[in-house]
Scaffold this active site. Sequence first.
Site, mmCIF file in Angstrom:
data_model
loop_
_atom_site.group_PDB
_atom_site.id
_atom_site.type_symbol
_atom_site.label_atom_id
_atom_site.label_comp_id
_atom_site.label_asym_id
_atom_site.label_seq_id
_atom_site.Cartn_x
_atom_site.Cartn_y
_atom_site.Cartn_z
ATOM 1 C CE LYS A 116 63.489 37.261 18.867
ATOM 2 N NZ LYS A 116 63.244 35.860 18.524
ATOM 3 C CD GLU A 200 62.565 44.470 20.062
ATOM 4 O OE1 GLU A 200 62.606 43.650 20.988
ATOM 5 O OE2 GLU A 200 63.543 44.688 19.298
ATOM 6 C CG HIS A 235 67.189 41.991 10.448
ATOM 7 N ND1 HIS A 235 67.532 43.211 10.979
ATOM 8 C CD2 HIS A 235 66.179 42.235 9.571
ATOM 9 C CE1 HIS A 235 66.754 44.155 10.475
ATOM 10 N NE2 HIS A 235 65.933 43.588 9.602
ATOM 11 N NE ARG A 297 68.662 29.194 19.546
ATOM 12 C CZ ARG A 297 69.463 30.024 18.899
ATOM 13 N NH1 ARG A 297 70.766 29.792 18.884
ATOM 14 N NH2 ARG A 297 68.990 31.087 18.268
#
Length: 667
Positions: A116, A200, A235, A297
Amino acid sequence: MFHKILIANRGEIACRVISTARRLGIKTVAVYSDADAHAKHVAMADEAVQIGPAPVAESYLKGARIIKAALQTGAQAIHPGYGFLSENPDFVRAVEAAGLIFIGPSASAIKAMGLKDAAKSLMLEAGVPVVPGYHGENQDPDFLADEADKIGYPVLIKARAGGGGKGMRLVEKPAAFKSALQGAQREGQASFGDPVCLIEKFVSHPRHIEIQVFGDAHGNAISLFERDCSLQRRHQKVIEEAPAPDMPQKIRDAMGKAAVEAAKTIGYSGAGTVEFIVDGSGPLREDGFWFMEMNTRLQVEHPVSEAITGLDFVELQLRVASGEPLPVTQDDLSIDGWAFEARVYAEDVPKGFLPATGRLDHLSFPEAAEFSRGAIRIDSGVRQGDDICPWYDPMIAKVIVHGPTRGAALNMLSAALAQCHVAGSVTNLEFLGALSRHAGFARGEVDTGLIGRDLDALSAQAAAEPYVLALAALGGLGLLGPAKTEGPWDQLMGWRHWDDAQHFSALGADEDRLEQRVTMRDQGHFQVDGNGHSVTLEVSALGATSYRVLCDGAVFSADVVVLPERVWVFVEGRSFNFSLPDALADAQSDQTGGDCIIAPMPGLVKVVSATIGMTVAQGDPLLILEAMKMEHTLTAPRDGVIAEVLSSVGEQVTDGTVLLTLEPQDD
């Protein structure tokens, strides 16, 4: 095209790849751990190779063993599925060094976009808007806490190699940051072999919208439109749909263009997903979406995109990996109808979606079917009689529907979920059914906070009606049975020569005592009294476990599954189960009361923060248990003092193991 491939995965995705390979005439090799020796994907494959013990770190993450199995069986290529080694560039290099083909992107593409932090840096350089945060290498806890302060709470801590909600923590206050960071790092290391995390800003009223992309080795890249994956808990995605509701064409074009450019920038080949966080506080706008990450993927939710495009993504993967160009261009593609996918899990919703284990003693899904105005598809990696074990993700199945409109498809989803019956383990089926009927969701008002805001209503457990209790009693007493033939003797369900009433005693899900008195008035006609109610029922068998019920003038269908010491009743999309009381267990429970902290499931002890003599308050964290690849914090059931610590870090414990005890309370 390949003549034989190996699937470096398990469960539902392994079965999914095998199905397409079989249709294309490609032979398949499965790999399996000791726990999966009799799994569905092993039975489906043409060949299977054992690769290690149950823990993923000793089996499905052992790349060298998987490559050796491919070479020994003559496989030409390896399909990684999703999770495990699917986004590990070192594994890709090792596969290619062995002379095999990796069915997926290059190692360089995975390295550029699979982590990420690297992906965000690349997107910043390309001018793509990125969620504010810290994406660097410094993992000092004090430094990261300072960065979180600069970003402003709430923040998300995310393992850079993570996925599926693993290694992710929402932190709302500075005091909780460091413990959340430690948990995210542990999960990142355990699930992906990488503890590095990024920070974040948490976007208010976010929508999670992702673009499916495909590239090939000839420089082509296309967008196969968007999916909305905003319905999440912990999440993790729960229900996904394609296309996204209320998506203006200009926003779709802008997001699709950004995703395709991202793929072309790194020479991407194969299936991938570019994920965006979108401001859902109002109408979608061109300056209201930010790049979040790219999954290099196939995604769990790929079937909804297959449904609206009419393409088989696994087939596309195989063709691209074998060197063929993409068979379609962007101009060839259009959106056909609407699709939903619901993930059926073995988990206890009232207990905070706690993953569950158990034997799937009864498993029944609606038959997969194609209709002129829609379709139903079931993707599953388990069969009736299989066990849900603590080593892997507890997904039972994916229920996928496709209809001409969003409303039609959502109605199909609700109906399909009501036909899913699972006995032997608790599931989230009722929760999914309630979510599919949620008024705001039906209007397309979705964001990642919807479930949290309405969790109480969505997870409310309806009380069993008197006719449900009556059916449980009939099943438990052996008075129900399947209609075997048209002959009169087989039709005499429950017939016996008795005049007196029979008594049925059991415990409900909340340990409520069920006492029922059953009197048979005529063949298939019963009067059932108990628990303050009296009902009359006429019951006729429709199949092995299904019945037509006439109760006080109302006609409906129900399924009654009788297992050793337990009876399950399925009716109108809800399930109820009743067990015979265990006197010994009751006595032990009475003795322990609130003095014990007990393992709610099999798992690995990761952290023990309690010590003998420590004073604790109700709700204080005492121990962290890792199960189903997630961490679960066990807390003090009451105020008290720790009397015994009966577990240690690294210990594998079973369901019901006493881990800690408190000193007895004064009378």
